[in-house]
Design an enzyme around this catalytic site. Structure first.
Site, PDB file in Angstrom:
ATOM      1  N   CYS A 139     -11.331 -31.655  -3.448  1.00  0.00           N
ATOM      2  CA  CYS A 139     -12.717 -31.178  -3.474  1.00  0.00           C
ATOM      3  C   CYS A 139     -12.888 -29.889  -2.681  1.00  0.00           C
ATOM      4  CB  CYS A 139     -13.681 -32.245  -2.974  1.00  0.00           C
ATOM      5  SG  CYS A 139     -13.426 -32.644  -1.244  1.00  0.00           S
ATOM      6  N   GLU A 144      -8.200 -33.647   5.565  1.00  0.00           N
ATOM      7  CA  GLU A 144      -8.516 -32.284   5.985  1.00  0.00           C
ATOM      8  C   GLU A 144      -7.681 -31.847   7.178  1.00  0.00           C
ATOM      9  OE1 GLU A 144     -12.914 -31.292   5.131  1.00  0.00           O
ATOM     10  OE2 GLU A 144     -12.949 -33.067   6.411  1.00  0.00           O
ATOM     11  N   ASP A 159     -10.522 -27.083   4.935  1.00  0.00           N
ATOM     12  CA  ASP A 159     -10.186 -27.406   6.315  1.00  0.00           C
ATOM     13  C   ASP A 159      -8.693 -27.666   6.479  1.00  0.00           C
ATOM     14  OD1 ASP A 159     -12.471 -27.163   7.912  1.00  0.00           O
ATOM     15  OD2 ASP A 159     -13.350 -28.911   6.941  1.00  0.00           O
ATOM     16  N   HIS A 187     -19.606 -21.283   4.833  1.00  0.00           N
ATOM     17  CA  HIS A 187     -20.698 -21.872   4.053  1.00  0.00           C
ATOM     18  C   HIS A 187     -21.318 -20.851   3.116  1.00  0.00           C
ATOM     19  CE1 HIS A 187     -22.380 -20.704   8.018  1.00  0.00           C
ATOM     20  NE2 HIS A 187     -23.053 -19.947   7.193  1.00  0.00           N
TER      21      HIS A 187
END
Ligand code: PEP
Ligand code: MG
Length: 835
Positions: A762, A691, A715, A469
């Site tokens: 994305c 993912e 992911d 993150h």
């Protein structure tokens, strides 16, 4: 724990010696009783003398919760009283009377007891306490212990004795006064948990870290270099603590000209193969992983550490209590002022939160209850605030519901006031008025979220991977960032860092000419608002956002829409699920920035690298493989139902074209159930993220139940390569150029073309200009990225036709390694661009 009784003729001498000794260990729960003086005369003046009954009572008092009691005496009849007390006492705890110097002995005994020393060890420390003074004055001292004398009962600090390999580091003494009593006490305290010895280089004496008196005998002065040798299961962590203490000058200030521990050639010969020897001095260059492009130079600021719980055992002397009370009052006023100033500059929700915190800080009850604790119980200012806040927290938490969420606000204000009292930075991202590079071991989501709108211009962390993150938020804020920069937290305060988020380098104190170059190169390529290939084939270039402010930035950067709205970023700090109304408001803020444009909203992807307190349980061994993303609906179906309801309401209220997709889908059944729920809630365009390898392999079947898919390459790489995306050491595996990942993307693209349905990307791969044409060749119909990357990706696409993209995709699919895929992909695209 060993208790200590200090027997003195003078009550004032006893109290003063105790105060001095407790300062060495900040209380640290050490149990000391002073039995001093013989009461007061008729005029209230203290009578000098000692009282055996009082000494016996002090021993008995300690006996209740101590394993042994050490008795120190000042002189003459104090010894007699102590001996008599042994006859008078009621308890049978082991007691040792020691012939130690009163003041030095008390200091040494307190430090040794605080470090967990047994009765023998504490007695030896106290007895040898004159060694430092005699050594310093050049007087031979028979009492100084030999290097093996400490811990005769095997219970000195480090409990458990030396095990495992030796770890060696070097540090430099940076504080002006060298290793005097206070730094020695801090060293002894920090060494608990390992068997550590210090040696003054090149050929000075050595001393066990747990021994105050032996540390003083080292005679280490500012500028001296010391070798630290540690053993034991916690050796590494203890050495980290000790290095930090030395680097910080033990809180006494440093001579900045003196190089830091790391600069002095910090070295680990022990079992840390992952941590190479770090040399961090002016001109040094650290290599990490560049996760957000851009070059910038600015002074370094360290992430401020959490405010620890202030020591509970320390008792402030009556004479000093006024000072502690006024420290509380001043700190509360200062914090309220700071918050008031910040409130006036803030808007919306931030303003409301700051204002509520300001009111808490000026709450007269908080201050008056804390000051009462100081006056009545002798709590330190910081401790009194801590305890008062704890009582308020408890009361508020008991109210439940939204009120319980105020607990976080109370803690925030508590930490601010304590930081102000202790004159340290507020934990988290420091507030600065000038641009700075933030350096940290790692950043929490809330820390990174706090960066928006501040003066931080780049991030450097020792941990974290390319899709953590930290990396994602750095990219969304357009901050150059380097993760996995081992040794970065050892760079001294005051250094200027040149961060290259593309190359993954961090230069310490670069020459002025390089700083100027970096400033000149910090340019963003503008995007004209339309993604297309050289032959006019359209590829929509969209933005990834985490909330309304990001969406406004994305619109300003001319993104064609939003390809990924990470809704969990709106609620990172919430301990209770947001209401439908709150969610509707948050989502409307994003939709409002893109009227009549596509906005793909992802339902909560809580868990693993983005845990949400209200959604995830923290007892999973393996959260990346646990109940995260869409799987949360198995346990908490109401969370998904509420979110879909809120989205439908927001979509009705705003003119954006809302699409919804679910994260972390693995099976066709999951996708079907999600699509049914979303459509029933009134959202017509429903998709899923790809993912997991399972979803990629089932793409054709998934297209039968959803309208679109979006490849979450972060992911997808993590799960395909079985490599934790947060680990910088595995950064080479978390790479979308890995052939297995490219082939899965190719399968999804082919399924999309066959179904005639959109395939977005994305994940971070979508913003990589080198990979973007390949993704289009593999079947991507839109790419979503941080707004900063839009211009460069658009440039890369403008150079090539769709056929050329497909050709590049074909050649990379033949590659056996990531390196080969990069090379053949780049060659194919270069030939195309040069055509
Ligand atoms: C991804 O996994 O690629 C993705 C876009 O989702 P996140 O990074 O938020 O997990
Ligand atoms: Mg993901």
């Amino acid at each position: 724990m060993i208790g200590i009784v200090a027997v003195s003729h003078s009550a004032r001498l006893g109290e003063a010696a105790l105060e001095l000794a407790l300062q060495m260990v900040q209380g640290a729960g050490v149990r000391v009783q002073v039995a001093a003086g013989a009461g007061v005369d008729g005029d209230g003046r203290p009578i000098l003398g000692t009282d055996a009954v009082a000494v016996a009572a002090a021993i008995d008092e300690l006996a209740a919760d101590c394993d042994g009691v050490l008795v120190l005496m000042d002189l003459g009849s104090a010894v007699l009283s102590a001996e008599l007390a042994l006859e008078l006492r009621a308890s049978d705890v082991p007691v040792r009377l020691v012939p130690a110097p009163f003041v030095e002995g008390l200091l040494a005994a307190v430090v040794s007891a605080a470090a967990g020393g047994g009765l023998d060890a504490v007695a030896a420390e106290a007895t040898a306490a004159l060694g430092a003074k005699t050594g310093q004055l050049g007087v031979p001292d028979d009492a100084a212990p030999s290097s093996d004398a400490e811990s005769t009962d095997g219970s000195a600090a480090g409990g458990g004795g030396p095990v495992g390999e030796e770890i060696v580091r070097r540090v430099r003494v940076r504080n002006p006064l060298g290793i005097h009593a206070r730094p020695a006490a801090l060293i002894a305290e920090a060494s608990a948990g390992a068997d550590v010895r210090l040696r003054r280089l090149p050929d000075g004496p050595d001393a066990p870290a747990a021994s105050l008196s032996r540390l003083l005998i080292l005679g280490a002065r500012q500028g001296d270099e010391l070798e630290l040798v540690a053993r034991g299961p916690e050796a590494d962590a203890v050495l980290d603590k000790l290095s930090a203490l030395f680097d910080d000058g033990f809180g006494e200030g440093t001579d900045d000209a003196a190089p830091t521990a790391a600069a002095a050639g910090s070295e680990s010969t022990g079992p840390r193969p992952d941590v190479p020897p770090t040399v961090i001095a002016s001109g040094a260059v650290l290599k990490g992983r560049g996760v957000s492009p851009g070059r910038v130079a600015a002074p370094l600021v360290h992430l401020a550490p959490a405010v620890g719980e202030p020591e509970a055992g320390a008792v402030v002397a009556s004479a000093d209590r006024d000072a502690e009370v006024s420290a509380i009052e001043w700190a509360a006023v200062a914090v309220a002022d700071q918050l008031r100033a910040r409130t006036s500059q803030a808007t919306g929700e931030t303003r409301a939160i700051l204002d509520a915190s300001r009111l808490l800080a000026s709450d007269p009850e908080l201050v008056s209850e804390a000051t009462a604790l100081v006056r009545s119980k002798g709590r330190s200012a910081a401790r009194a605030i801590w305890e008062t806040a704890a009582a308020h927290e408890k009361a508020v938490a008991a109210l439940g519901g939204r009120m319980a969420e105020r607990v976080a606000d109370i803690r925030d204000v508590r930490d601010r006031i304590i930081a102000e009292i202790l004159q340290v930075d507020m934990p988290g991202v420091p507030e600065r008025e000038e641009p700075f590079v933030l350096v940290a071991t790692d950043l929490a989501p809330a820390d990174t979220a706090a960066l928006a709108g501040g003066h931080c211009v780049a991030l450097v962390t020792e941990q974290g991977g390319p899709t953590s993150h930290t990396a994602i938020i750095a990219r969304s804020l357009g901050l150059p960032a380097v993760v996995g920069a081992t040794g970065a937290v050892g760079i001294p305060v005051g250094s200027t860092l040149l961060v290259d988020g593309g190359r993954g380098t961090v230069e310490v104190d670069p020459p002025a000419s390089r700083v100027a170059d970096a400033q000149a190169a910090a340019t963003v390529v503008e995007f004209d608002g339309s993604g297309r290939l050289a032959d006019g084939h359209r590829v929509a270039l969209l933005a990834n956002v985490g909330g309304a402010p990001d969406a406004v930035n994305a619109a300003a950067a001319r993104a064609e829409g939003i390809g990924l709205f990470r809704t969990e970023f709106c609620f990172l700090d919430r301990t209770e699920a947001p209401t439908v109304e709150e969610q509707t408001t948050a989502y409307r803020g994003v939709l409002a920035a893109f009227p009549d444009r596509k906005v793909v909203v992802r339902t909560l992807d809580a868990g693993s690298d983005k845990p949400l307190p209200f959604a995830n349980s923290d007892d999973e061994d393996n959260p990346a493989l646990g109940v995260r993303g869409l799987r949360i609906a198995r346990r908490r179906p109401e969370l998904l139902a509420d979110q879909l309801r809120a989205l439908a309401l927001a979509a009705t209220a705003e003119p954006a074209e809302v699409e919804v997709m679910a994260p972390m889908v693995a099976t066709v059944d999951e996708a079907r159930e999600f699509a049914d729920l979303a459509r029933a809630a009134g959202i017509s365009s429903v998709g899923i993220m790809i993912e997991t390898p399972s979803a990629a392999l089932l793409a054709a079947e998934l297209f039968e139940v959803v309208d679109f898919v979006s490849l979450g390459t972060n992911d997808l790489a993590q799960y395909t390569l079985a490599a934790d995306r947060l680990l910088s050491d595995l950064g080479d595996l978390n790479d979308p150029w890995q052939p297995a990942v490219l082939r899965l993307i190719g399968m999804v693209g082919a399924a999309g073309r066959a179904a005639g349905k959109p395939v977005g990307v994305c994940g971070e791969a979508g913003g990589d200009p080198a990979l973007a044409p390949v993704l289009v060749g593999l079947g991507a119909t839109s790419l979503s990225m941080t707004p900063r990357s839009l211009g460069r990706v658009a440039e890369a696409l403008r150079d090539v036709t769709e056929d050329e993209c497909r050709h590049a995709a074909e050649v990379v699919l033949q590659a056996a390694t990531a390196e080969e895929a990069r090379a053949v992909g780049a060659a194919a695209l270069q030939r195309a661009a040069a055509r």
